[in-house]
Design an enzyme around this catalytic site. Structure first.
Site, mmCIF file in Angstrom:
data_model
loop_
_atom_site.group_PDB
_atom_site.id
_atom_site.type_symbol
_atom_site.label_atom_id
_atom_site.label_comp_id
_atom_site.label_asym_id
_atom_site.label_seq_id
_atom_site.Cartn_x
_atom_site.Cartn_y
_atom_site.Cartn_z
ATOM 1 N N GLU A 1 -10.430 31.880 36.602
ATOM 2 C CA GLU A 1 -9.917 30.537 38.084
ATOM 3 C C GLU A 1 -9.460 29.596 37.206
ATOM 4 O O GLU A 1 -8.739 28.806 38.551
ATOM 5 C CB GLU A 1 -11.506 29.951 38.469
ATOM 6 C CG GLU A 1 -12.575 30.937 38.310
ATOM 7 C CD GLU A 1 -12.832 32.350 38.810
ATOM 8 O OE1 GLU A 1 -11.498 32.774 39.839
ATOM 9 O OE2 GLU A 1 -13.762 33.031 39.113
ATOM 10 N N ARG B 1 -11.917 31.625 43.995
ATOM 11 C CA ARG B 1 -10.669 31.629 42.216
ATOM 12 C C ARG B 1 -10.927 30.109 41.840
ATOM 13 O O ARG B 1 -10.430 29.578 41.281
ATOM 14 C CB ARG B 1 -9.898 31.503 42.769
ATOM 15 C CG ARG B 1 -9.081 32.615 41.487
ATOM 16 C CD ARG B 1 -8.086 33.189 41.935
ATOM 17 N NE ARG B 1 -7.202 33.776 40.223
ATOM 18 C CZ ARG B 1 -6.745 34.844 40.081
ATOM 19 N NH1 ARG B 1 -6.245 35.393 41.062
ATOM 20 N NH2 ARG B 1 -6.041 35.245 38.936
ATOM 21 N N CYS B 2 -12.311 29.279 41.607
ATOM 22 C CA CYS B 2 -13.130 28.550 41.216
ATOM 23 C C CYS B 2 -14.369 28.291 40.586
ATOM 24 O O CYS B 2 -14.866 29.015 41.550
ATOM 25 C CB CYS B 2 -12.461 27.222 41.991
ATOM 26 S SG CYS B 2 -13.337 26.634 43.238
ATOM 27 N N GLN C 1 -20.409 40.989 44.936
ATOM 28 C CA GLN C 1 -19.588 40.439 43.302
ATOM 29 C C GLN C 1 -20.963 40.421 42.503
ATOM 30 O O GLN C 1 -21.284 39.992 41.957
ATOM 31 C CB GLN C 1 -19.258 39.704 43.438
ATOM 32 C CG GLN C 1 -17.492 39.852 44.532
ATOM 33 C CD GLN C 1 -16.556 38.193 44.320
ATOM 34 O OE1 GLN C 1 -15.739 37.875 45.499
ATOM 35 N NE2 GLN C 1 -16.574 37.173 43.658
HETATM 36 O O1 CDP Z 1 -16.002 36.165 35.646
HETATM 37 P P1 CDP Z 1 -14.920 36.615 35.469
HETATM 38 O O2 CDP Z 1 -14.496 37.803 35.018
HETATM 39 O O3 CDP Z 1 -13.943 36.488 36.751
HETATM 40 O O4 CDP Z 1 -13.587 35.326 34.869
HETATM 41 P P2 CDP Z 1 -13.300 35.490 33.226
HETATM 42 O O5 CDP Z 1 -14.698 35.855 32.108
HETATM 43 O O6 CDP Z 1 -12.910 33.701 32.971
HETATM 44 O O7 CDP Z 1 -12.544 36.913 33.475
HETATM 45 C C1 CDP Z 1 -11.430 37.077 33.462
HETATM 46 C C2 CDP Z 1 -11.109 37.986 32.288
HETATM 47 O O8 CDP Z 1 -9.950 37.117 31.197
HETATM 48 C C3 CDP Z 1 -12.011 39.173 31.904
HETATM 49 O O9 CDP Z 1 -11.662 40.589 31.610
HETATM 50 C C4 CDP Z 1 -12.092 38.294 30.224
HETATM 51 O O10 CDP Z 1 -13.502 38.982 29.780
HETATM 52 C C5 CDP Z 1 -10.766 37.651 30.191
HETATM 53 N N1 CDP Z 1 -11.000 36.680 29.581
HETATM 54 C C6 CDP Z 1 -11.067 37.326 27.988
HETATM 55 O O11 CDP Z 1 -10.255 38.326 27.003
HETATM 56 N N2 CDP Z 1 -10.484 35.886 26.873
HETATM 57 C C7 CDP Z 1 -11.409 34.405 27.677
HETATM 58 N N3 CDP Z 1 -11.430 33.952 26.401
HETATM 59 C C8 CDP Z 1 -11.730 34.234 28.849
HETATM 60 C C9 CDP Z 1 -11.557 35.513 29.853
#
Ligand code: CDP
Length: 784
Positions: free
Chosen positions: A738, A368-369, A221
């Site tokens: 998460e 996942r957090c 990752q």
């Molecule tokens: O770091 P990780 O990608 O696991 O987590 P994240 O930043 O929370 O994003 C998870 C997915 O949800 C990604 O494809 C983000 O771009 C999307 N996302 C979104 O569309 N809108 C947000 N406000 C937050 C996340």
């Protein structure tokens, strides 16, 4: 050039995930899909014991198996100064055991063979003579007088204690407790669980003997951080190391640590001069790679007679396993657990934490957090529901009365956090409205009168995601920033490269959407690449929901840089003054003359063909983003359960989840992330458990014992949304990946506790299985 009439796929559009096309037709490019010429296969021999001295290792029978090239032991690794490696928490971890084994499944030796089958055959023929020692399987045993000493390798280590850590203010907390009219306490264990990604961990190490270049394909990752760790540990020049993370089949924190298998495979490839592939089996993944949770927690909440919270006192004992390898910022020994005051305006709080070595696999990953926030959220939300029951107050009302008010943001918490934004009442009210709370309370009253057990559980969680700021958050000293590099080609199509690494979250779609929004180039014209350290800009990787808050911000910033350059080019093309131009999506136009404009595609073409005098050619740039603060997504989850008195079976009738992650880039992807998290939360609450017997044997080492949910048992989810943008994020987004796992376990368990409240049962431990509930009911004399 005309503006593209197709939808742009900008922010807020639920466009389909672009990466799914290749996954759906079986054209994903996972680690095990890679075959290199001359590639060898590695299989690891693991300890059957949790704690034992190694008296001798005889590899002769294994070495004699046809096709075996080498059998690697700790002794051989020690000759190259590689028997031990640093962990992400600054401790040391055995690569291959030399002196003792310290957990069941620990790496002892490895067979390298021409085929996987030969390596599998030979690994069972390695003869290790063990002297079995007493095992320590929890912090209580670890701190007992006369407990076996696990880390005999560490000079000056006299017991199994790793760290003591504190946060908040003890004096003001004690003073608040002294004047409280009610103190509610809860002692609970957040059990060890495992991320169990669909694809297990593995690597192919390919050290080229002619050039010295080490190319390591791995399920990581955080490929850049791994490259730097490898350079430091193995002493290889960093420009000669290329880490490639191909498609990854789920990570959930499990693919952040450096595992011994990566180090042994790389050393073997270096010594033998051929590529070496190592891919874990499912049981190896479950017993030896980064676990999560395993916090033993006691929380006490002080309240006045109106139900106003005065202070929170928390102690936790952390079960870290045999090596302190938690993947977390180095400043915070218990992760970000001290966000434990949650959504509440608590004037005082004091948190103490002690970490202990035990004979279990190391890990402590952000499953996942954000680092350890799930445990914190679980504790405070369970405490608040227990407080409502003990005070005889409505649990929604108790929460509402104590929430941080919307006008108090940015909010400085008693344990040192500065929350960026929030509107907790709005999320709670929406969840209650969707649930039909008042009708359900009426139904519950009727059912209780009939002796039926129906429960309503709430959890109003606050997450903290998006590490850095780099001054406070680092991994092994590397500041937690992230990066994006954007190249717009002459034809107006673009390539975005990121320091993050998706494991299924849909980055190839959502990050293209940010560029589409900022530059007006359709998302379908933007390729997104991650995971190759030779091409991607340096980044800290994807875990703890940091990609959107950090790399998403970097993406918006680099797009804005290019937009400004395009403005200069447009002014040149239009023979206008830059100051007279205004931006509407996808084009720079002359103010007041709507027919005079140049599209971003026009500007891109001119960047390579027709530039103003003195302007650097090309339309590309890079942005490294060090966020000024974390972001604080939040929400309220509400669960309705019916408990069967005869069997103890819990049926989740409703699950309403209202999330606020600020501006949503792709609402469909956000909902998918939430569905996944709510499912994982359900599994942790009701079925999943990794435990150990007195000898340290792992129970939960396969999917017959470690019960992952399927669509069959997962409840139906009803989602709701509020939008409170992050004020410091360029597009107002907070992370979401998460939150649902962080927020939901407490809601599920609180619902069962609420159902059983008339019987005075409040201390249910996860997983809340039917037999536990059945036993609790029987202990209260329920005989039905
Ligand atoms: O770091 P990780 O990608 O696991 O987590 P994240 O930043 O929370 O994003 C998870 C997915 O949800 C990604 O494809 C983000 O771009 C999307 N996302 C979104 O569309 N809108 C947000 N406000 C937050 C996340």
């Amino acid at each position: 050039m005309a503006v593209d009439a197709k939808p742009h796929g900008g922010i807020g559009e639920s466009i389909k995930r672009r990466e799914d096309g290749r996954f759906l037709v079986g054209r994903g490019n996972y680690l095990d899909d890679h075959q290199l010429p001359g590639m060898l296969h590695m299989v690891i021999h693991r300890s059957p014991h949790a704690h034992a001295r190694i008296k001798s290792i005889d590899t002769s029978r294994a070495a004699a198996v046809p096709g075996v090239i080498a059998v690697v032991t700790g002794e051989l690794m020690a000759q190259h100064n590689l028997a031990w490696m640093p962990t992400l928490s600054g401790d040391t971890q055995a690569v291959l055991a030399t002196d003792k084994v310290r957990f069941q499944g620990q790496e002892v030796a490895a067979v390298i063979a021409e085929t996987r089958a030969a390596a599998d055959d030979a690994v069972g023929l390695i003869d290790v003579d063990y002297e079995v020692l007493g095992a320590v399987v929890n912090p209580e045993q670890a701190k007992a007088q006369g407990a076996p000493l696990i880390r005999t390798d560490k000079e000056g280590q006299k017991d199994n204690h790793i760290y003591h850590w504190e946060s908040g203010d003890q004096a003001s907390t004690e003073a608040a407790f002294a004047r409280a009219s009610k103190v509610v306490s809860l002692t609970t264990h957040y059990p060890r669980s495992h991320p169990a990604p669909m694809e297990t961990c593995g690597c192919i190490a390919d050290v080229n003997p002619a050039t010295g270049k080490a190319t390591i394909y791995m399920t990581s990752q955080a490929p850049h951080a791994i490259r730097t760790v490898f350079a430091l540990v193995a002493g290889l020049p960093e420009q000669n190391i290329r880490v490639v993370s191909p498609d990854i089949g789920g990570g959930f924190g499990n693919k952040v640590p450096v595992y011994p298998g990566y180090v042994v495979a790389t050393a073997a490839s270096l010594l033998i001069g051929r590529p070496v592939k190592w891919v874990e089996e499912r049981t190896e993944n479950l017993i030896s790679t980064g676990f999560a949770r395993d916090f033993h927690m006691t929380g006490e909440l002080a309240l006045d007679d109106q139900g106003k919270m005065l202070a929170l006192r928390v102690h936790l004992d952390s079960d870290n396993g045999a090596f302190f390898a938690d993947a977390q910022p180095s400043k915070f020994k218990a992760g970000l657990f001290h966000i434990v005051t949650g959504s509440y305006d608590l004037p005082a709080a004091h948190v103490t934490a002690d970490g202990y070595y035990t004979n279990k696999a190391p890990g402590g990953v952000a499953y996942r957090c954000s680092f350890r926030v799930t445990e914190a959220s679980y504790l405070i939300e369970r405490l608040v529901t227990n407080a409502a029951i003990e005070l005889g107050m409505d649990q929604a009302e108790l929460r509402r009365r104590n929430f941080i008010p919307a006008d108090k943001f940015p909010y400085h918490s008693a344990t040192g956090w500065v929350y960026d934004s929030g509107d907790y009442v709005r999320a709670l009210d929406l969840a209650l409205e969707k649930l039909g709370y008042e009708q359900l309370l009426a139904e519950q009253r009727e059912k209780r009168a009939r002796g039926e057990l129906m429960g309503i559980g709430l959890a109003s969680f606050t997450e903290v995601v998006g590490a850095g700021h780099g001054a406070d958050f680092d991994i092994l000293g590397i500041r937690m920033f992230d990066s994006a590099e954007l190249r717009v080609h002459p034809t107006g199509k673009a390539l975005l490269r990121m320091g993050t690494k998706s494991q299924g979250q849909g980055h190839e779609t959502t990050f293209a959407q940010i560029v589409a929004e900022e530059l007006g180039i359709p998302a379908s014209d933007i390729a997104v690449e991650e995971g190759d350290t030779d091409t991607a800009p340096y980044g800290l990787g994807t875990y703890a929901s940091r990609s959107t808050p950090v790399a998403g911000a970097a993406t918006a910033m680099v797009a804005r840089k290019l937009r400004e350059k395009a403005r200069k080019i447009a002014a040149h093309l239009l023979e206008a003054d830059e100051a007279d131009l205004e931006w509407t999506r996808g084009k720079w136009g002359v103010k007041g003359s709507p027919e005079r404009f140049k599209t971003i595609q026009d500007c891109a073409f001119a960047a390579y063909t027709n530039l103003p005098e003195g302007l650097e050619p090309g339309l590309e740039g890079v942005h490294y983003y060090d966020p000024p603060n974390m972001t604080y997504p939040f929400g309220t989850y509400a669960v309705v359960v019916d408990v069967d008195k005869g069997t103890g079976q819990v049926k989740v009738r409703r699950m309403v989840a209202v999330d606020d992650c600020g501006v949503r880039i792709n609402p469909m992807i956000v909902e998918g992330q939430i569905h996944g998290g709510l499912t994982e939360g359900w599994a942790i609450a009701f079925t999943e458990l990794i435990t150990f017997d007195d000898d340290g044997n792992c129970i939960g080492s396969n999917f017959m014992e470690y019960l992952l949910p399927t669509a069959w048992e997962t409840p139906k989810f009803e989602l709701g949304e509020t939008v409170t943008p992050s004020p410091h994020h360029p597009i107002g987004a907070k992370g979401v990946g998460e939150s649902a796992t962080v927020g939901s376990p407490a809601a599920y368990v609180n619902a069962v506790v609420d159902a059983l409240a008339p019987l005075g049962i409040r201390n249910l431990e996860m997983p809340v299985t039917s037999d536990k509930v059945w036993a609790a009911l029987r202990s209260k004399g329920v005989t039905e």
